[in-house]
Design a protein around this motif. Structure first.
Motif, PDB file in Angstrom:
ATOM      1  N   LYS A  99       0.834  -1.199   0.000  1.00 61.30           N
ATOM      2  CA  LYS A  99       0.000   0.000   0.000  1.00 61.30           C
ATOM      3  C   LYS A  99       0.876   1.259   0.000  1.00 61.30           C
ATOM      4  CE  LYS A  99       0.814   1.547   4.225  1.00 61.30           C
ATOM      5  NZ  LYS A  99       1.732   2.575   4.290  1.00 61.30           N
ATOM      6  N   PRO A 100       0.374   2.413  -0.440  1.00 62.05           N
ATOM      7  CA  PRO A 100      -0.901   2.570  -1.148  1.00 62.05           C
ATOM      8  C   PRO A 100      -0.811   1.965  -2.551  1.00 62.05           C
ATOM      9  CG  PRO A 100       0.303   4.649  -1.108  1.00 62.05           C
ATOM     10  CD  PRO A 100       1.086   3.687  -0.256  1.00 62.05           C
ATOM     11  N   ILE A 101      -1.972   1.641  -3.113  1.00 53.35           N
ATOM     12  CA  ILE A 101      -2.013   0.959  -4.407  1.00 53.35           C
ATOM     13  C   ILE A 101      -1.221   1.703  -5.488  1.00 53.35           C
ATOM     14  CG2 ILE A 101      -4.300   1.978  -4.892  1.00 53.35           C
ATOM     15  CD1 ILE A 101      -4.956  -0.540  -6.542  1.00 53.35           C
ATOM     16  N   ALA A 102      -1.271   3.045  -5.461  1.00 49.84           N
ATOM     17  CA  ALA A 102      -0.596   3.860  -6.487  1.00 49.84           C
ATOM     18  C   ALA A 102      -0.508   5.296  -5.985  1.00 49.84           C
ATOM     19  CB  ALA A 102      -1.392   3.789  -7.797  1.00 49.84           C
ATOM     20  N   PRO A 103       0.270   6.151  -6.693  1.00 47.29           N
ATOM     21  CA  PRO A 103       0.319   7.556  -6.263  1.00 47.29           C
ATOM     22  C   PRO A 103      -0.942   8.335  -6.631  1.00 47.29           C
ATOM     23  CG  PRO A 103       1.875   7.162  -8.072  1.00 47.29           C
ATOM     24  CD  PRO A 103       1.235   5.849  -7.760  1.00 47.29           C
ATOM     25  N   HIS A 126      -2.689  -3.597   2.950  1.00 46.95           N
ATOM     26  CA  HIS A 126      -3.142  -2.864   4.145  1.00 46.95           C
ATOM     27  C   HIS A 126      -3.001  -3.796   5.348  1.00 46.95           C
ATOM     28  CE1 HIS A 126      -4.514   0.913   2.392  1.00 46.95           C
ATOM     29  NE2 HIS A 126      -4.852   0.198   1.340  1.00 46.95           N
ATOM     30  N   LEU A 127      -1.791  -3.812   5.886  1.00 43.22           N
ATOM     31  CA  LEU A 127      -1.357  -4.780   6.885  1.00 43.22           C
ATOM     32  C   LEU A 127      -2.214  -4.790   8.151  1.00 43.22           C
ATOM     33  CD1 LEU A 127       1.020  -6.754   7.305  1.00 43.22           C
ATOM     34  CD2 LEU A 127       2.240  -4.892   8.427  1.00 43.22           C
ATOM     35  N   GLU A 128      -2.669  -3.609   8.573  1.00 39.98           N
ATOM     36  CA  GLU A 128      -3.381  -3.531   9.849  1.00 39.98           C
ATOM     37  C   GLU A 128      -4.691  -4.316   9.859  1.00 39.98           C
ATOM     38  OE1 GLU A 128      -2.069  -2.846  12.503  1.00 39.98           O
ATOM     39  OE2 GLU A 128      -1.372  -0.785  12.753  1.00 39.98           O
ATOM     40  N   ARG A 129      -5.240  -4.632   8.690  1.00 33.89           N
ATOM     41  CA  ARG A 129      -6.466  -5.436   8.658  1.00 33.89           C
ATOM     42  C   ARG A 129      -6.218  -6.839   9.188  1.00 33.89           C
ATOM     43  NH1 ARG A 129     -10.902  -5.052   5.185  1.00 33.89           N
ATOM     44  NH2 ARG A 129     -10.920  -2.996   4.264  1.00 33.89           N
ATOM     45  N   PHE A 130      -4.919  -7.242   9.182  1.00 32.27           N
ATOM     46  CA  PHE A 130      -4.571  -8.590   9.632  1.00 32.27           C
ATOM     47  C   PHE A 130      -4.018  -8.571  11.051  1.00 32.27           C
ATOM     48  CE2 PHE A 130      -4.612  -8.449   5.072  1.00 32.27           C
ATOM     49  CZ  PHE A 130      -5.371  -9.567   4.763  1.00 32.27           C
ATOM     50  N   ASN A 131      -4.107  -7.390  11.685  1.00 28.83           N
ATOM     51  CA  ASN A 131      -3.752  -7.252  13.087  1.00 28.83           C
ATOM     52  C   ASN A 131      -4.843  -7.981  13.883  1.00 28.83           C
ATOM     53  OD1 ASN A 131      -4.155  -5.913  15.727  1.00 28.83           O
ATOM     54  ND2 ASN A 131      -2.513  -4.556  15.063  1.00 28.83           N
ATOM     55  N   ALA A 132      -4.450  -8.842  14.818  1.00 32.13           N
ATOM     56  CA  ALA A 132      -5.424  -9.660  15.560  1.00 32.13           C
ATOM     57  C   ALA A 132      -6.465  -8.787  16.279  1.00 32.13           C
ATOM     58  CB  ALA A 132      -4.703 -10.548  16.557  1.00 32.13           C
ATOM     59  N   GLY A 133      -6.015  -7.619  16.761  1.00 29.64           N
ATOM     60  CA  GLY A 133      -6.935  -6.707  17.459  1.00 29.64           C
ATOM     61  C   GLY A 133      -7.996  -6.150  16.531  1.00 29.64           C
ATOM     62  N   VAL A 134      -7.596  -5.796  15.304  1.00 30.74           N
ATOM     63  CA  VAL A 134      -8.542  -5.255  14.325  1.00 30.74           C
ATOM     64  C   VAL A 134      -9.535  -6.342  13.908  1.00 30.74           C
ATOM     65  CG1 VAL A 134      -8.774  -4.284  11.994  1.00 30.74           C
ATOM     66  CG2 VAL A 134      -6.939  -3.499  13.488  1.00 30.74           C
ATOM     67  N   MET A 135      -9.038  -7.575  13.773  1.00 32.86           N
ATOM     68  CA  MET A 135      -9.933  -8.670  13.393  1.00 32.86           C
ATOM     69  C   MET A 135     -10.961  -8.926  14.502  1.00 32.86           C
ATOM     70  SD  MET A 135      -7.636 -11.226  11.025  1.00 32.86           S
ATOM     71  CE  MET A 135      -6.245 -11.618  12.037  1.00 32.86           C
ATOM     72  N   ALA A 136     -10.515  -8.827  15.770  1.00 31.85           N
ATOM     73  CA  ALA A 136     -11.435  -9.017  16.903  1.00 31.85           C
ATOM     74  C   ALA A 136     -12.453  -7.875  16.954  1.00 31.85           C
ATOM     75  CB  ALA A 136     -10.648  -9.081  18.207  1.00 31.85           C
ATOM     76  N   PRO A 272      -1.745 -12.266  20.069  1.00 28.50           N
ATOM     77  CA  PRO A 272      -1.072 -11.552  18.976  1.00 28.50           C
ATOM     78  C   PRO A 272      -0.645 -12.490  17.843  1.00 28.50           C
ATOM     79  CG  PRO A 272      -0.071 -11.032  21.106  1.00 28.50           C
ATOM     80  CD  PRO A 272      -0.971 -12.215  21.310  1.00 28.50           C
ATOM     81  N   VAL A 273      -0.712 -11.963  16.632  1.00 30.71           N
ATOM     82  CA  VAL A 273      -0.227 -12.712  15.467  1.00 30.71           C
ATOM     83  C   VAL A 273       0.743 -11.797  14.728  1.00 30.71           C
ATOM     84  CG1 VAL A 273      -2.323 -14.086  15.142  1.00 30.71           C
ATOM     85  CG2 VAL A 273      -2.133 -11.873  13.985  1.00 30.71           C
ATOM     86  N   GLN A 274       1.560 -12.358  13.854  1.00 31.62           N
ATOM     87  CA  GLN A 274       2.422 -11.531  13.009  1.00 31.62           C
ATOM     88  C   GLN A 274       1.585 -11.156  11.788  1.00 31.62           C
ATOM     89  OE1 GLN A 274       5.296 -10.254  13.471  1.00 31.62           O
ATOM     90  NE2 GLN A 274       5.845 -11.283  15.361  1.00 31.62           N
ATOM     91  N   PRO A 275       1.102  -9.900  11.698  1.00 37.29           N
ATOM     92  CA  PRO A 275       0.187  -9.545  10.616  1.00 37.29           C
ATOM     93  C   PRO A 275       0.710  -9.873   9.217  1.00 37.29           C
ATOM     94  CG  PRO A 275       0.283  -7.767  12.210  1.00 37.29           C
ATOM     95  CD  PRO A 275       1.339  -8.753  12.596  1.00 37.29           C
ATOM     96  N   LEU A 276       2.021  -9.686   8.969  1.00 38.76           N
ATOM     97  CA  LEU A 276       2.545  -9.935   7.622  1.00 38.76           C
ATOM     98  C   LEU A 276       2.464 -11.429   7.272  1.00 38.76           C
ATOM     99  CD1 LEU A 276       3.719  -8.610   5.092  1.00 38.76           C
ATOM    100  CD2 LEU A 276       6.009  -8.949   6.037  1.00 38.76           C
ATOM    101  N   ASN A 277       2.721 -12.287   8.259  1.00 37.13           N
ATOM    102  CA  ASN A 277       2.591 -13.733   8.018  1.00 37.13           C
ATOM    103  C   ASN A 277       1.150 -14.096   7.656  1.00 37.13           C
ATOM    104  OD1 ASN A 277       4.993 -13.292   9.664  1.00 37.13           O
ATOM    105  ND2 ASN A 277       5.162 -15.493   9.717  1.00 37.13           N
ATOM    106  N   VAL A 278       0.200 -13.505   8.393  1.00 38.59           N
ATOM    107  CA  VAL A 278      -1.223 -13.791   8.146  1.00 38.59           C
ATOM    108  C   VAL A 278      -1.628 -13.249   6.776  1.00 38.59           C
ATOM    109  CG1 VAL A 278      -3.592 -13.446   8.988  1.00 38.59           C
ATOM    110  CG2 VAL A 278      -1.720 -13.683  10.619  1.00 38.59           C
ATOM    111  N   GLU A 279      -1.168 -12.028   6.478  1.00 39.33           N
ATOM    112  CA  GLU A 279      -1.515 -11.381   5.209  1.00 39.33           C
ATOM    113  C   GLU A 279      -1.013 -12.200   4.010  1.00 39.33           C
ATOM    114  OE1 GLU A 279      -1.348  -6.848   3.804  1.00 39.33           O
ATOM    115  OE2 GLU A 279       0.633  -7.672   4.178  1.00 39.33           O
TER     116      GLU A 279
END
Length: 316
Positions: A99-103, A126-136, A272-279
């Motif tokens: 992210k972001p997709i483009a300029p 958009h890494l934060e969507r895979f943050n365990a807290g955001v998913m909860a 907690p999870v590693q968001p990049l691994n989940v993504e």
């Protein structure tokens, strides 16, 4: 011959193995159902080091890599996204695009349309969507009326080619758009440059058709790090600390025979999870099954469009 991704390893490449790209390469190299074929990076030294570490090949250019793989992570500077993405998408190579997709919305639109017309899966980082807290939080929240988000950090010279809205605030914009199921009707914003030529600190107010309001602040010139989102809805309040991975919920519960409801406070323990691994695991699952990604191209495009409108409202 059409490859069967359920029984054969997915051949993956990474374009750009700098600060973030090297993690993409390392994660892919450790996945059972993936074969990391190769990487491309303008810095030969870096490319050699990461290729050695991840047991893959260094390709001289994007074109030659695009002929050897099924899926790719593009972790190059935003200004190069369209140029980097084109050879892959034209061949129907599935893509994880940072992210972001483009300029610009125009370039983002071209990327999305190219992916769609070539049946390529396009996932935006958009890494934060895979943050365990955001998913909860996404599971608990139904119709927030007021949202407040703060994303503040100390100055890091790494991401100075973009402004704080595209770099940091876009995470919260994306999360807010996903939680408020309504059209955006109004944007007002304020911001200023402090250390760079771009906006370094910004505040935006987003108003939605259903009456919801979000107040979003981002700064990359703070003396402390703060990443928090708070949501208010009828009879309840949720607060997520992204860093501590702590979700706090307060809700009112009617009490028999009492005039006033009882206030119940709950601390929800987030594993907690590693968001990049989940993504990246989600991306590979999408490639295997054809399932639409959680953050597809059009979702990334919408977040970019709002970020650009915020910058226009600031007058930068």
């Amino acid at each position: 011959y059409k490859r069967n991704f359920m029984s054969e390893k997915i051949r993956v490449g990474v374009v750009g193995v700098g600060y973030l790209g090297k993690f993409h390469a390392r994660i892919y190299s450790g996945m059972d159902n993936v074969e990391l074929i190769g990487i491309v990076d303008p810095n030969e030294e870096t490319a050699k080091t990461i290729a050695g570490e991840c047991h893959c090949k260094v390709f001289d250019d994007i074109e030659s890599l695009s002929k050897e793989i099924d899926a790719v992570s593009i972790v190059s500077p935003t200004s190069l996204h369209l140029e980097s993405a084109t050879p892959f998408l034209q061949k129907g190579v599935h893509m994880m695009l940072e992210k972001p997709i483009a300029p610009s919305v125009e370039e983002g639109q071209k990327i999305v349309e190219m992916a769609e017309s070539n049946n390529a899966i396009l996932q935006i980082g958009h890494l934060e969507r895979f943050n365990a807290g955001v998913m909860a939080l996404a599971e608990r929240v139904s119709s927030p009326k007021f949202i407040e988000a703060h994303r503040m950090g100390e100055f890091v010279a790494r991401a100075t080619d973009v402004d704080v809205v595209s770099d940091l605030m876009i995470h919260d914009i994306d999360i807010i758009l996903s939680l408020v199921n309504s059209e955006l009707t109004d944007i007002s914003a304020n911001g200023l440059s402090v250390l760079t030529d771009h906006i370094d600190i910004a505040n935006a107010r987003l108003e939605f058709e259903n009456g919801a309001v979000a107040n979003v602040t981002a700064s990359r010139v703070s003396n402390k790090t703060l990443r928090r989102i708070r949501l208010f809805e009828q009879n309840r309040y949720d607060s997520l600390d992204f860093i501590a991975q702590n979700l706090e919920t307060v809700h009112a519960q009617p009490k028999a025979g009492e005039e006033w409801p009882e206030i119940i406070k709950e601390d929800i323990k987030i594993e907690p999870v590693q968001p990049l691994n989940v993504e990246l695991a989600e991306f590979i699952t999408s490639v295997q099954t054809g399932k639409a990604p959680l953050v597809g191209g059009r979702v990334g495009l919408k977040a970019l469009s709002v970020a650009i409108q915020i910058k226009e409202a600031i007058g930068k």
